[in-house]
Design an enzyme around this catalytic site. Structure first.
Site, mmCIF file in Angstrom:
data_model
loop_
_atom_site.group_PDB
_atom_site.id
_atom_site.type_symbol
_atom_site.label_atom_id
_atom_site.label_comp_id
_atom_site.label_asym_id
_atom_site.label_seq_id
_atom_site.Cartn_x
_atom_site.Cartn_y
_atom_site.Cartn_z
ATOM 1 N N GLU A 181 42.772 -8.432 47.950
ATOM 2 C CA GLU A 181 43.600 -7.408 47.287
ATOM 3 C C GLU A 181 43.408 -6.100 48.037
ATOM 4 O O GLU A 181 42.284 -5.650 48.204
ATOM 5 C CB GLU A 181 43.140 -7.218 45.833
ATOM 6 C CG GLU A 181 43.177 -8.460 44.985
ATOM 7 C CD GLU A 181 44.574 -9.028 44.830
ATOM 8 O OE1 GLU A 181 45.548 -8.259 44.976
ATOM 9 O OE2 GLU A 181 44.694 -10.241 44.596
ATOM 10 N N CYS A 198 44.134 2.143 43.184
ATOM 11 C CA CYS A 198 45.050 1.417 44.067
ATOM 12 C C CYS A 198 46.449 1.437 43.475
ATOM 13 O O CYS A 198 47.442 1.401 44.174
ATOM 14 C CB CYS A 198 44.569 -0.006 44.230
ATOM 15 S SG CYS A 198 44.051 -0.707 42.663
HETATM 16 P P1 NAD Z 1 36.993 -0.216 51.615
HETATM 17 O O1 NAD Z 1 37.907 -1.173 52.242
HETATM 18 O O2 NAD Z 1 36.486 0.891 52.451
HETATM 19 O O3 NAD Z 1 35.723 -0.968 51.088
HETATM 20 C C1 NAD Z 1 35.819 -2.104 50.253
HETATM 21 C C2 NAD Z 1 34.573 -2.932 50.406
HETATM 22 O O4 NAD Z 1 34.571 -3.487 51.700
HETATM 23 C C3 NAD Z 1 33.294 -2.149 50.278
HETATM 24 O O5 NAD Z 1 32.349 -2.919 49.592
HETATM 25 C C4 NAD Z 1 32.875 -1.968 51.708
HETATM 26 O O6 NAD Z 1 31.492 -1.790 51.886
HETATM 27 C C5 NAD Z 1 33.317 -3.276 52.303
HETATM 28 N N1 NAD Z 1 33.462 -3.275 53.741
HETATM 29 C C6 NAD Z 1 33.671 -2.233 54.574
HETATM 30 N N2 NAD Z 1 33.747 -2.657 55.835
HETATM 31 C C7 NAD Z 1 33.609 -3.983 55.812
HETATM 32 C C8 NAD Z 1 33.627 -4.997 56.799
HETATM 33 N N3 NAD Z 1 33.779 -4.731 58.079
HETATM 34 N N4 NAD Z 1 33.466 -6.259 56.424
HETATM 35 C C9 NAD Z 1 33.312 -6.567 55.120
HETATM 36 N N5 NAD Z 1 33.279 -5.662 54.159
HETATM 37 C C10 NAD Z 1 33.416 -4.375 54.493
HETATM 38 O O7 NAD Z 1 37.695 0.316 50.306
HETATM 39 P P2 NAD Z 1 37.142 1.339 49.223
HETATM 40 O O8 NAD Z 1 37.157 2.710 49.802
HETATM 41 O O9 NAD Z 1 35.880 0.861 48.615
HETATM 42 O O10 NAD Z 1 38.263 1.218 48.107
HETATM 43 C C11 NAD Z 1 39.472 1.834 48.216
HETATM 44 C C12 NAD Z 1 40.538 0.893 48.710
HETATM 45 O O11 NAD Z 1 40.574 -0.257 47.900
HETATM 46 C C13 NAD Z 1 41.921 1.462 48.675
HETATM 47 O O12 NAD Z 1 42.630 1.065 49.804
HETATM 48 C C14 NAD Z 1 42.507 0.825 47.432
HETATM 49 O O13 NAD Z 1 43.909 0.769 47.422
HETATM 50 C C15 NAD Z 1 41.894 -0.514 47.467
HETATM 51 N N6 NAD Z 1 41.859 -1.120 46.156
HETATM 52 C C16 NAD Z 1 42.707 -2.161 45.924
HETATM 53 C C17 NAD Z 1 42.722 -2.755 44.685
HETATM 54 C C18 NAD Z 1 43.654 -3.895 44.389
HETATM 55 O O14 NAD Z 1 43.478 -4.538 43.374
HETATM 56 N N7 NAD Z 1 44.632 -4.145 45.210
HETATM 57 C C19 NAD Z 1 41.857 -2.309 43.694
HETATM 58 C C20 NAD Z 1 40.980 -1.265 43.986
HETATM 59 C C21 NAD Z 1 40.987 -0.695 45.217
#
Ligand code: NAD
Length: 955
Positions: free
Chosen positions: A720, A754
């Protein structure tokens, strides 16, 4: 205290007298002749036509120009069998004559209930009502205000109304809604709300006192009642001058009102002040019932109409028995209820000037005249105002007058027999309907109007404050490498350290995966019923600790009280919902068996699941994905986002406390950059459930497609990602709603959802009004640490997030025009909310996910074009439309392809089960969380076929 009713005969006698006097005349509404009369008469007989007509009346004030009126009239009423002149008008299509005739009719009907807001009209109505032996109370109509300027304007209107009455030589008498005095009149912040309302009321109170006026506070929705009563008391106490007459309205449809009356009587006696209590039946019944159902709150009103009538009679007696402290104003139009009041007042010898009956202007005039003739004091509640502001009022009156249970209608249209109208109402008990057992229902959000709820929450915050500064050791077996620590800080006060969390690295992550892989075969054998029970136990623990969990989110993620509570409720919902879903999916199921062949299938867990979660819904999303993985029988590695590590510890410890074995449910705190790739690449990982940004999601999808050495399966990715969500505001939209809901969609939790709205597409002429009101409404919000419920708007999550948003604010200035920029505190990771106009679809501001409080406004010449702009995005997560044109709503339904489309409501706040959540295009892989397909992604399906034919017989 139970006060017995007057004898039935005494009531009947009064009622017969009133009826005989009233029956000689028909109320104005039912006297309407000509084209209006024809339409109304037909509508009274046809429920569907009536609904369509009211929907049309609701949108009418907003419509600009003859074309729009004719189009809407056609859209709502086409297909209805309209007779006579209306049928012929409808057939004209978009003819200017039709628009003119329709508008003129509605305005004239409106004027039956609503007078013009002018000195001349006020003087005239006072003369007219005076001639009939009654007096007036005036109300400047309008619903809740959204901006400070609107509230100022409202107060000025009241001052006019008071002055005009004084000029006309009467004692001014006004009725006012407190929500009109403060754009933020919110039960979550009672002290602040009362203070704001009192401050705004100051000039009005000056006039009220100077003229010795009467001022009655109207009652509104149940959720606001405690705040309205508290503000009323504060107002009376703040202005002890004896010359003015304070009053408050109370609603008989609320079982609680008996207690409120008792409390107010006691308070008034102690204060030595006689106050008016206007008793009404209550005008928000439909909304109260609907909102309670949506929020899973107990229904606050009597469900049965007769129970309300019985309550009304009990309350009438209680008020008339307390005239030393109360001036009862018995407001209504029901023959039996009013006859009961008069009979009771006579029986008790209540003097004529110690109480009064109140009736609404334009309602049941024959009864008004009959009451005045009895010598009872009668006051007519006269609303003043324009059609736009008065439309909600008008609709309520039309509904009231024409409902089939309406006594007016029964008397004047249906010609019901008087005996039937005079039967004593039976008082039913108020029994809230419990939810059906075994069915999933959403966790009710906290009701902030209850003082105990607020006190508990404040206590939880204090208790969490007492736990700050702790160390959170690595929750992995001894030997796992500790590769640094994260100092979790309060984003509202970054120098405040909330705790120190030990982190691990790629080696630690690999160890956790291998440990999980070792126990998988055993965990897989646990009966689903056990896993289901553990989820439910975890849900129970979260429910018990909901305030503490939410308090942590206030401090660690900068969520305000409401947002934090909603996230906890969502986490509980996921546990409960997936538990119920697993029960549904568990076991062998017959696919299609034949004689001699059985075909059975079942879902099986996949293996080691890695859950990678974002920080913005630190409980909801982490718990949701983890619960899905665990309940389906996978061993789970939780990898939370760094800014949410303390909350992640709390989730993990609750899951373990509920009984999930620590090796089955492991928490691996670490930076995504450091250990993310290991979690994704590891050959023992079978499934990755990811929620986060597009770039990280795509990276995971790409890497996980490669087969690592020793890997024996295809990895399943549940993914997601981000959004660039748009709300379309059509030119006929209810602007009050569109502004309020867009405000929450775009700036709730500082735009860090999001689902948040980051593009606002204004259709046609609505653009300027929309932007102006939005900016002013946003300006009424206060910004500061969300620990204080006064602040709706808090900090962003990190310094980086703040920097990024400020950069986009700079880009916005070069791409468009800054229409609004908020003011935020200097310290803390705040970024001011910004609204940009003049943004084009190709601009970066219209295409890139900002994840902060930046709203871009785009113009569209038509609804169709707006839809094109909305869909011009690589994302397709949520979307919204505000429109009252049925064809546009239908078009949106058919073509606005996003994961979650919301029509005429905010686009955030999806609830588990009701709005399965997840997007399309680069927003997600298309199977939604909290929906019935979700769990299947965490499993694989296998089929067993058995031939059961044995040597000629079928086993
Ligand atoms: P992010 O992508 O920076 O981080 C998400 C997770 O991924 C964190 O736990 C992070 O540590 C991990 N991560 C980072 N780099 C990684 C890698 N190389 N490999 C594996 N994992 C890694 O996002 P965020 O800042 O935590 O959240 C905000 C984002 O999430 C926004 O883009 C938002 O739209 C999205 N979001 C989507 C939904 C949905 O249901 N579609 C819900 C909430 C948030």
């Amino acid at each position: 205290m139970l006060i017995s009713a007057p004898h039935h005969d005494a009531i009947t006698e009064v009622a017969r007298g009133l009826y005989a006097a009233a029956a000689r005349e028909r109320p104005a509404l039912f006297r309407v002749r000509g084209m209006r009369g024809a339409l109304l008469a037909q509508a009274l007989d046809d429920e569907a036509l009536k609904r369509a007509l009211f929907q049309f009346v609701d949108v009418l004030p907003q419509l600009d120009g003859a074309g729009a009126i004719a189009r809407h009239f056609g859209a709502y009423l086409r297909g209805r069998p309209l007779k006579g002149p209306w049928g012929r008008l409808l057939a004209l299509g978009e003819h200017p004559l039709m628009a003119w005739a329709v508008r003129a009719s509605v305005v004239r009907i409106a004027r039956l209930f609503l007078i013009e807001e002018s000195e001349r009209a006020v003087a005239a109505i006072m003369r007219e009502v005076g001639r009939a032996g009654a007096s007036v109370t005036l109300d400047a109509v309008g619903e809740a205000v959204l901006t400070e300027a609107e509230a100022d304007e409202y107060v000025q209107r009241y001052r006019n109304v008071v002055a005009w009455q004084a000029n006309a030589g009467g004692r001014p008498n006004a009725s006012i809604k407190l929500t009109a005095l403060a754009p933020r009149f919110d039960p979550i912040d009672p002290e602040g709300s009362t203070a704001r309302a009192l401050a705004r009321a100051r000039p009005l109170m000056h006039d009220v006192i100077a003229h010795g006026a009467a001022l009655t506070i109207d009652m509104e929705q149940h959720e606001l009642k405690p705040l309205i009563i508290a503000t009323f008391r504060a107002l009376v106490e703040a202005y002890p001058e004896p010359g003015w007459q304070p009053g408050i309205a109370l609603q008989a449809y609320l079982p609680e009102t008996e207690q409120d009356v008792a409390d107010l009587v006691q308070w008034a006696r102690a204060l030595g002040r006689r106050v008016t209590i206007r008793l009404v039946k209550g005008a928000y019944w439909d909304t109260e019932v609907a909102l309670a159902a949506q929020r899973k709150w107990p229904v606050p009103v009597f469900v049965d109409k007769e129970a309300t009538d019985a309550s009304y009679e009990r309350l009438t007696r209680a008020l008339l028995a307390a005239t030393d402290a109360i001036h009862p104003a018995i407001a209504g139009h029901n023959l039996r209820s009013l006859a009961h009041a008069i009979a009771f007042a006579r029986e008790r010898g209540v003097s004529r000037d110690a109480w009064e009956i109140q009736m609404l202007y334009g309602m049941a005039e024959p009864l008004q005249h009959a009451i005045a003739q009895t010598g009872t004091q009668l006051r007519i509640y006269v609303p003043t105002g324009e059609l736009v502001a008065g439309i909600a009022y008008l609709i309520r009156r039309l509904l009231e007058n024409t409902a089939s249970t309406s006594i007016l209608r029964q008397t004047y249209v249906d010609g019901r027999d008087i005996e039937a109208l005079l039967a004593a109402p039976r008082g039913h008990e108020h029994t809230p309907v419990p939810p059906a057992p075994g069915r999933f229902t959403n966790t009710p959000l906290l009701d902030w109007s209850v003082s105990g709820v607020r006190t508990r929450f404040a206590a939880a915050l204090a208790s969490v404050r007492g736990q700050l500064g702790r160390r959170y050791p690595l929750p992995l077996p001894a030997g796992a490498p500790v590769a640094g620590e994260h100092r979790s800080v309060n984003p509202a006060r970054p120098d405040e350290v909330l705790g120190t969390v030990e982190m691990t690295d790629a080696a630690g992550a690999a160890q956790a995966i291998e440990r999980a892989a070792r126990v998988f075969l055993q965990w897989r054998e646990t009966p689903a019923s056990t896993r289901v029970a553990l989820c439910r136990r975890a849900a129970g623990l979260m429910l018990e600790r909901r305030e503490a969990l939410a308090a942590w989110e206030v401090l660690e993620q900068g969520k305000n009280w409401r947002e934090a509570d909603a996230d906890v409720a969502e986490a509980i919902d996921y546990l409960e919902y997936y538990a119920a879903e697993m029960e549904r999916l568990d076991g062998w199921r017959d696919t299609m068996s034949f004689a001699g062949e059985s075909n059975m299938a079942r879902w099986e867990p996949r293996g080691v699941a890695v859950v990678i979660a974002p920080w913005n819904f630190p409980l909801g999303i982490l718990t949701g994905m983890t619960a899905a993985a665990l309940v389906t029988g996978n061993c789970t590695i939780m990898k939370p986002a760094t800014p949410a590590l303390i909350v992640a510890h709390l989730v993990h410890s609750i899951l373990v406390e509920a009984g999930f074995p620590p090796e089955v449910c492991q928490l691996v705190p670490g930076s995504g950059a450091q250990l993310g790739d290991t979690l994704v690449d590891h050959p023992d990982v079978q499934l990755i459930a990811f929620t986060g940004s597009r770039d990280v999601g795509l990276r995971i999808l790409e890497r996980s497609a490669k087969q690592a050495s020793g890997q024996l399966h295809v990895k399943r990715i549940v993914c997601e990602m981000g959004g660039k969500n748009a709300i379309i505001v059509d030119d006929d939209a209810d602007l009050d709603e569109a502004v309020l809901q867009t405000l929450h969609s775009a700036f709730g939790y500082q735009g860090q959802k999001c689902s948040a709205c980051s593009r606002l597409i204004a259709v046609g002429a609505v653009h300027d009004r929309l932007v102006e009101r939005l900016a002013r409404a946003l300006d009424a919000w206060e910004y500061g640490p969300p620990e204080d419920p006064r602040f709706v708007f808090g900090p962003l999550i990190t310094r980086n997030a703040q920097k990024k948003v400020l950069e986009y604010t700079g880009i916005g200035r070069s791409e468009g025009t800054l229409a609004y920029l908020g003011r935020v505190p200097e310290s803390g990771y705040y970024a001011p909310p910004a609204i940009f106009t003049g943004i084009e679809p190709r601009h970066r501001l219209a295409q890139e996910e900002i994840f902060g409080p930046v709203l871009s406004v785009l113009r569209a010449p038509s609804f169709d074009a707006a839809l094109g702009i909305a869909l011009d995005s690589q994302y397709a997560l949520t979307g919204g439309v505000f429109s009252r044109f049925p064809a546009h709503l239908a078009l949106a339904r058919a073509r606005y392809r996003v994961g979650d489309l919301y029509l005429n409501r905010r686009i955030t706040g999806a609830r588990v089960g009701a709005q399965p959540f997840g997007g399309y295009r680069l927003s997600g892989t298309g199977i939604q969380a909290g929906g019935e397909e979700y769990l299947k992604q965490f499993m694989w399906s296998r089929v067993v076929t058995e031939n059961t034919i044995r040597h000629g017989y079928v086993a």
